[in-house]
Design a protein around this motif. Structure first.
Motif, short mmCIF file in Angstrom:
data_model
loop_
_atom_site.label_atom_id
_atom_site.label_comp_id
_atom_site.label_asym_id
_atom_site.label_seq_id
_atom_site.Cartn_x
_atom_site.Cartn_y
_atom_site.Cartn_z
N GLU A 1 -14.62 3.22 -41.86
CA GLU A 1 -15.60 4.11 -42.49
C GLU A 1 -16.25 5.03 -41.46
OE1 GLU A 1 -15.85 0.13 -44.78
OE2 GLU A 1 -15.37 0.86 -42.76
N THR A 2 -16.45 4.51 -40.26
CA THR A 2 -17.04 5.33 -39.20
C THR A 2 -16.05 6.39 -38.72
OG1 THR A 2 -18.36 3.40 -38.57
CG2 THR A 2 -18.33 5.24 -37.04
N GLU B 1 -14.17 7.92 -40.73
CA GLU B 1 -14.33 8.96 -41.74
C GLU B 1 -15.52 9.86 -41.43
OE1 GLU B 1 -13.36 7.99 -46.00
OE2 GLU B 1 -13.70 5.95 -45.26
N LEU B 2 -16.58 9.28 -40.89
CA LEU B 2 -17.74 10.07 -40.49
C LEU B 2 -17.36 11.04 -39.37
CD1 LEU B 2 -20.80 10.62 -40.68
CD2 LEU B 2 -21.13 8.80 -38.99
N ASN C 1 -25.00 5.75 -36.83
CA ASN C 1 -24.64 4.66 -37.72
C ASN C 1 -25.59 3.51 -37.38
OD1 ASN C 1 -23.42 2.72 -39.33
ND2 ASN C 1 -21.72 2.35 -37.92
N TYR D 1 -26.10 13.73 -39.13
CA TYR D 1 -25.09 12.96 -39.87
C TYR D 1 -25.45 11.48 -39.78
CZ TYR D 1 -21.99 17.07 -39.71
OH TYR D 1 -21.43 18.32 -39.85
N GLU E 1 -24.26 7.43 -41.20
CA GLU E 1 -23.55 6.45 -42.02
C GLU E 1 -24.62 5.61 -42.69
OE1 GLU E 1 -20.41 2.75 -41.56
OE2 GLU E 1 -20.19 4.49 -40.23
N GLU F 1 -24.23 1.47 -48.84
CA GLU F 1 -23.76 2.03 -50.10
C GLU F 1 -24.84 2.08 -51.18
OE1 GLU F 1 -21.31 -1.06 -52.47
OE2 GLU F 1 -21.11 -1.66 -50.38
N ASP G 1 -16.85 7.02 -49.14
CA ASP G 1 -15.77 6.62 -48.24
C ASP G 1 -14.48 6.42 -49.01
OD1 ASP G 1 -15.91 4.13 -49.48
OD2 ASP G 1 -16.97 3.18 -47.83
N ARG H 1 -21.40 6.48 -48.53
CA ARG H 1 -21.32 5.95 -47.16
C ARG H 1 -21.80 6.94 -46.08
NH1 ARG H 1 -21.45 1.08 -46.16
NH2 ARG H 1 -19.68 0.63 -47.50
N MET H 2 -21.82 8.25 -46.37
CA MET H 2 -22.17 9.22 -45.35
C MET H 2 -23.09 10.29 -45.91
SD MET H 2 -18.27 9.65 -44.00
CE MET H 2 -17.65 9.11 -45.60
#
Length: 284
Positions: free
Chosen positions: A97-98, A100-101, A189, A243, A245, A248, A271, A277-278
């Protein structure tokens, strides 16, 4: 014990802890760690015997896996955005997921800007190292409260030839921003899991990854978002971007917080699993 029987043995032994695909992936990572051979070479030499030293490593690793120790802590490394990084129990294991960030940030700025950016709660250094790889002209800063995390992240940055300015500092402290320059991007994050969720989490997370990087008080789960938003308002240039993270369950709450802190163009993104998620926001 042959290479093939060792692989079959570990995947069968941990099958009750992981699904078949993940158990096989863990088996491959372990066997590569023990033998130094890639997957194709292990197929060619599948009937070769492990040395006594390799078999000892195998037995210890199997015991660790059955005690829920993450494979990344056994091998001492993890992959993030195509980069091999050292990990330990001092830092979180980098998550997809990170990645994706990071992907979102890079796609937002394809021209490789020579900007100043800061990652807060850097852990292994995965976010700033990945960004520095793609933006070599950027002036990249990274902050973490944990000296152990900063030490490991510094080693990762050196190994990846990505010069980064690391700061050992608690972002919650009143003077956290004093050593920082003006910035174009702030990323974080941060810890965001309420303490009440600890009991529902897997032992490989709660027993082997640092609580400091995971959990926040139940009564104030947005603690870090609030403080980082305030720091970003202080240090970001007009039009600079923040930005995050996020947990949810806290998408709307973080949006409301950022709008209250006078950010504009607040955007929420899901995500790969369809979970909020972001978040991105722009300083006025």
């Amino acid at each position: 014990m042959t290479i093939q029987s060792a692989f079959a043995g570990v995947t069968a032994a941990i099958r009750h802890l992981y699904d078949a695909r993940e158990a096989a992936n863990i088996g491959h990572l372990l066997m590569e760690h023990i033998t130094g051979l890639g997957k194709l070479d292990r197929i060619v030499h599948k009937d070769g015997d492990l040395t006594p030293a390799q078999e000892n490593l195998y037995q210890q690793a199997l015991a660790d896996l059955l005690a829920h120790k993450p494979i990344q802590h056994i091998t001492g490394k993890s992959w993030f955005y195509g980069l091999e990084l050292q990990v330990s129990d001092q830092v979180l294991i980098p998550r997809p997921e990170t990645e994706e960030l990071v992907e979102w940030i890079l796609k937002d700025h394809p021209s490789q800007p020579a900007w100043r950016l800061l990652d807060i709660g850097t852990g292994s250094g995965c976010i700033p190292i990945a960004l520095k790889k793609h933006w070599p002209a950027a002036d990249v800063w990274a902050m973490d409260v944990s000296p152990g995390a900063v030490s490991l992240a510094t080693r990762n940055a050196s190994a990846q030839h990505t010069p980064i300015r690391f700061v050992t500092q608690d972002v919650l402290s009143a003077d956290a921003s004093q050593v920082l320059p003006s910035l174009n991007i702030v990323i974080s994050n941060p810890p965001y899991i309420p303490e009440q969720e600890r009991a529902e989490m897997q032992p490989l997370v709660t027993e082997f990854e640092p609580s400091l990087a995971l959990f926040v008080p139940d009564k104030d789960p947005l603690l870090f978002y609030r403080r980082i938003a305030q720091l970003a308002q202080e240090k970001l240039e007009p039009g600079g971007k923040l930005y995050f993270e996020i947990h949810e369950s806290f998408g709307k709450a973080v949006i409301d917080l950022l709008e209250k802190e006078k950010f504009r163009e607040v955007a929420l993104r899901q995500d790969m699993f369809g979970k909020d998620r972001m978040i991105k926001a722009v300083k006025k």
